[in-house]
Design a protein around this motif. Structure first.
Motif, PDB file in Angstrom:
ATOM      1  N   CYS A 122      -4.901   2.617   9.006  1.00 24.64           N
ATOM      2  CA  CYS A 122      -4.119   1.388   9.088  1.00 24.64           C
ATOM      3  C   CYS A 122      -3.820   1.053  10.544  1.00 24.64           C
ATOM      4  O   CYS A 122      -3.239   1.862  11.266  1.00 24.64           O
ATOM      5  CB  CYS A 122      -2.803   1.536   8.320  1.00 24.64           C
ATOM      6  SG  CYS A 122      -3.022   1.779   6.549  1.00 24.64           S
ATOM      7  N   ALA A 123      -4.216  -0.155  10.949  1.00 30.03           N
ATOM      8  CA  ALA A 123      -3.984  -0.601  12.316  1.00 30.03           C
ATOM      9  C   ALA A 123      -2.997  -1.755  12.380  1.00 30.03           C
ATOM     10  O   ALA A 123      -2.725  -2.276  13.455  1.00 30.03           O
ATOM     11  CB  ALA A 123      -5.305  -1.017  12.965  1.00 30.03           C
ATOM     12  N   SER A 124      -2.450  -2.145  11.246  1.00 28.91           N
ATOM     13  CA  SER A 124      -1.485  -3.230  11.200  1.00 28.91           C
ATOM     14  C   SER A 124      -0.602  -3.058   9.980  1.00 28.91           C
ATOM     15  O   SER A 124      -0.966  -2.338   9.034  1.00 28.91           O
ATOM     16  CB  SER A 124      -2.195  -4.582  11.126  1.00 28.91           C
ATOM     17  OG  SER A 124      -2.747  -4.760   9.828  1.00 28.91           O
ATOM     18  N   PRO A 125       0.561  -3.693   9.942  1.00 35.12           N
ATOM     19  CA  PRO A 125       1.382  -3.652   8.723  1.00 35.12           C
ATOM     20  C   PRO A 125       0.617  -4.146   7.505  1.00 35.12           C
ATOM     21  O   PRO A 125       0.775  -3.600   6.403  1.00 35.12           O
ATOM     22  CB  PRO A 125       2.551  -4.575   9.073  1.00 35.12           C
ATOM     23  CG  PRO A 125       2.667  -4.498  10.553  1.00 35.12           C
ATOM     24  CD  PRO A 125       1.250  -4.395  11.041  1.00 35.12           C
ATOM     25  N   ALA A 126      -0.229  -5.168   7.672  1.00 34.42           N
ATOM     26  CA  ALA A 126      -0.978  -5.709   6.537  1.00 34.42           C
ATOM     27  C   ALA A 126      -1.887  -4.661   5.910  1.00 34.42           C
ATOM     28  O   ALA A 126      -1.976  -4.549   4.681  1.00 34.42           O
ATOM     29  CB  ALA A 126      -1.795  -6.914   6.995  1.00 34.42           C
ATOM     30  N   ASP A 127      -2.585  -3.880   6.744  1.00 37.95           N
ATOM     31  CA  ASP A 127      -3.419  -2.802   6.221  1.00 37.95           C
ATOM     32  C   ASP A 127      -2.601  -1.860   5.351  1.00 37.95           C
ATOM     33  O   ASP A 127      -2.998  -1.470   4.250  1.00 37.95           O
ATOM     34  CB  ASP A 127      -4.022  -1.992   7.378  1.00 37.95           C
ATOM     35  CG  ASP A 127      -5.210  -2.672   8.029  1.00 37.95           C
ATOM     36  OD1 ASP A 127      -5.674  -3.693   7.507  1.00 37.95           O
ATOM     37  OD2 ASP A 127      -5.655  -2.177   9.079  1.00 37.95           O
ATOM     38  N   LEU A 128      -1.463  -1.480   5.867  1.00 36.60           N
ATOM     39  CA  LEU A 128      -0.604  -0.514   5.180  1.00 36.60           C
ATOM     40  C   LEU A 128      -0.087  -1.077   3.860  1.00 36.60           C
ATOM     41  O   LEU A 128      -0.130  -0.413   2.821  1.00 36.60           O
ATOM     42  CB  LEU A 128       0.552  -0.144   6.105  1.00 36.60           C
ATOM     43  CG  LEU A 128       1.537   0.920   5.644  1.00 36.60           C
ATOM     44  CD1 LEU A 128       2.021   1.717   6.847  1.00 36.60           C
ATOM     45  CD2 LEU A 128       2.746   0.287   4.942  1.00 36.60           C
ATOM     46  N   TYR A 129       0.384  -2.320   3.877  1.00 40.51           N
ATOM     47  CA  TYR A 129       0.936  -2.912   2.664  1.00 40.51           C
ATOM     48  C   TYR A 129      -0.112  -3.036   1.563  1.00 40.51           C
ATOM     49  O   TYR A 129       0.170  -2.790   0.385  1.00 40.51           O
ATOM     50  CB  TYR A 129       1.522  -4.290   2.970  1.00 40.51           C
ATOM     51  CG  TYR A 129       2.714  -4.277   3.896  1.00 40.51           C
ATOM     52  CD1 TYR A 129       3.660  -3.252   3.846  1.00 40.51           C
ATOM     53  CD2 TYR A 129       2.911  -5.300   4.830  1.00 40.51           C
ATOM     54  CE1 TYR A 129       4.752  -3.243   4.696  1.00 40.51           C
ATOM     55  CE2 TYR A 129       4.004  -5.300   5.685  1.00 40.51           C
ATOM     56  CZ  TYR A 129       4.923  -4.266   5.618  1.00 40.51           C
ATOM     57  OH  TYR A 129       6.014  -4.257   6.454  1.00 40.51           O
ATOM     58  N   ILE A 130      -1.328  -3.434   1.935  1.00 44.02           N
ATOM     59  CA  ILE A 130      -2.350  -3.625   0.915  1.00 44.02           C
ATOM     60  C   ILE A 130      -2.754  -2.293   0.298  1.00 44.02           C
ATOM     61  O   ILE A 130      -3.088  -2.209  -0.887  1.00 44.02           O
ATOM     62  CB  ILE A 130      -3.575  -4.386   1.476  1.00 44.02           C
ATOM     63  CG1 ILE A 130      -4.315  -5.106   0.335  1.00 44.02           C
ATOM     64  CG2 ILE A 130      -4.523  -3.472   2.212  1.00 44.02           C
ATOM     65  CD1 ILE A 130      -3.552  -6.265  -0.244  1.00 44.02           C
TER      66      ILE A 130
END
Length: 338
Positions: A122-130
């Motif tokens: 994960c390189a961004s919050p979006a990566d992590l959330y998905i």
């Protein structure tokens, strides 16, 4: 409860949540950041129908495919977590990339959502959330009945606070991962973590090297330091097989996968001659693969499958997902028969 298992209480289970054990073992595990408490809205987001990311979280392009809700996009609840986004970005800046988990579980079952060349990176919050939103595994941490399943006092659970763990990401050679079983303060057995066959693992020198390294590490770094006498820990060896670090701790309970063993076998090992312990097991010609899930089953699902969930509720998505899993299982069985 079967005598194969120790009595389990809610307070015992809470010892295995990441924030409980990390301070004592941070020197022998991956660098990590724990974020707690999490807001009620964040838990609502994880439980909400559909797969989508909160507003403002996509500061860099996603490394995988995000499911959009199409025409129903205006009808779904909207979420935004600017403070949490900032904390995630700080951790990404410090570690370069992170691998997320909640109190107990990680979204390994959703690894196909992001790049297969760098799974779970994960390189961004979006990566992590998905990842978290797409995972069935992490749903375990969202409900008290699953968190305290099997506890003798589960009807009166203690306070429980959801946490987000950001672990420093790096590529893991899964052939060097092992699961270790400790019962009544004795290291009973060590199992290969991923059920892939490797000829070199059958060599006597290799087995003795791995057993010796893990046993010595356990005696030096874990034995007497863990607060109970019954637990399971996952361990990752270094390339030279002469050291390693802790990946996670889990309860010695039926909901923890015994991998190449059964808990009945582990109980027999506990009652047998302890001079030969730990018993070390890797995949070989005698391995019963009918007890082991097909390798990388989630990665057999095409990325285009995500589009099937658009505009559907979680139950409809789950039904389609289960149908795809059955197809993947059938393909895996067909490959083994050839």
């Amino acid at each position: 409860m079967s005598s194969s298992f120790p009595t389990l209480t809610c307070s015992d289970v809470l010892k295995f949540q990441f924030s409980s054990w990390y301070p004592a073992f941070k020197g022998v595990t991956m660098k990590s950041t724990v974020i707690r408490p999490l807001s009620r809205e964040f838990k609502e987001y994880l439980l909400a129908d559909g797969i989508y990311i909160p507003d403002g979280s996509e500061d860099v392009p996603l490394t995988g495919t995000v499911v959009e809700d199409g025409d129903d996009d205006d009808d779904r609840p909207r979420y935004a977590f600017p403070e949490l986004d900032a904390q995630i970005r700080d951790a990404v800046s410090e570690y370069e990339a992170v691998f997320p988990k909640l109190n107990f579980t990680s979204p390994k079952d959703a690894s196909w959502m992001l790049s297969t060349s760098t799974p779970l990176r994960c390189a961004s919050p979006a990566d992590l959330y998905i990842l978290l939103k797409s995972s069935d595994f992490t749903q375990h941490d969202l409900a008290l009945e699953s968190v305290f399943e099997g506890c003798e006092d589960a009807s009166n659970p203690p306070p429980y606070e959801l946490e987000l763990v950001l672990r420093k990401w790096y590529h893991v050679d899964t052939s060097r991962e092992f699961r270790c079983f400790v019962r009544q303060g004795v290291l009973l057995a060590i199992s290969q973590r991923e059920p892939n066959p490797y000829d070199y693992m059958l060599e006597t020198d290799y087995k003795e090297k791995v057993k010796g390294t893990i046993s010595s590490f356990w005696e030096r770094e874990i034995s007497g330091k863990w607060p109970t006498d019954d637990y399971v820990f996952d361990f990752l060896l270094t390339r030279k097989l002469d050291s390693g670090h802790i990946v996670d701790f889990q309860p010695y309970a039926s909901k923890t996968d015994a991998l190449l063993f059964t808990y009945e076998e582990l109980e027999s090992i506990r009652l047998a001659d302890k001079q030969s312990l730990p018993v070390f097991r890797v995949v070989d010609g005698s391995t019963d693969f009918s007890r082991i899930a097909p390798k990388d089953i989630h990665n057999k699902v095409p990325m285009e499958f995500l589009s099937l969930s658009a505009g559907q509720n979680i139950e409809e998505f789950k039904k389609i997902w289960e149908e795809e899993i059955q197809k993947a299982c059938a393909e895996s069985d067909s490959e083994e028969d050839q």
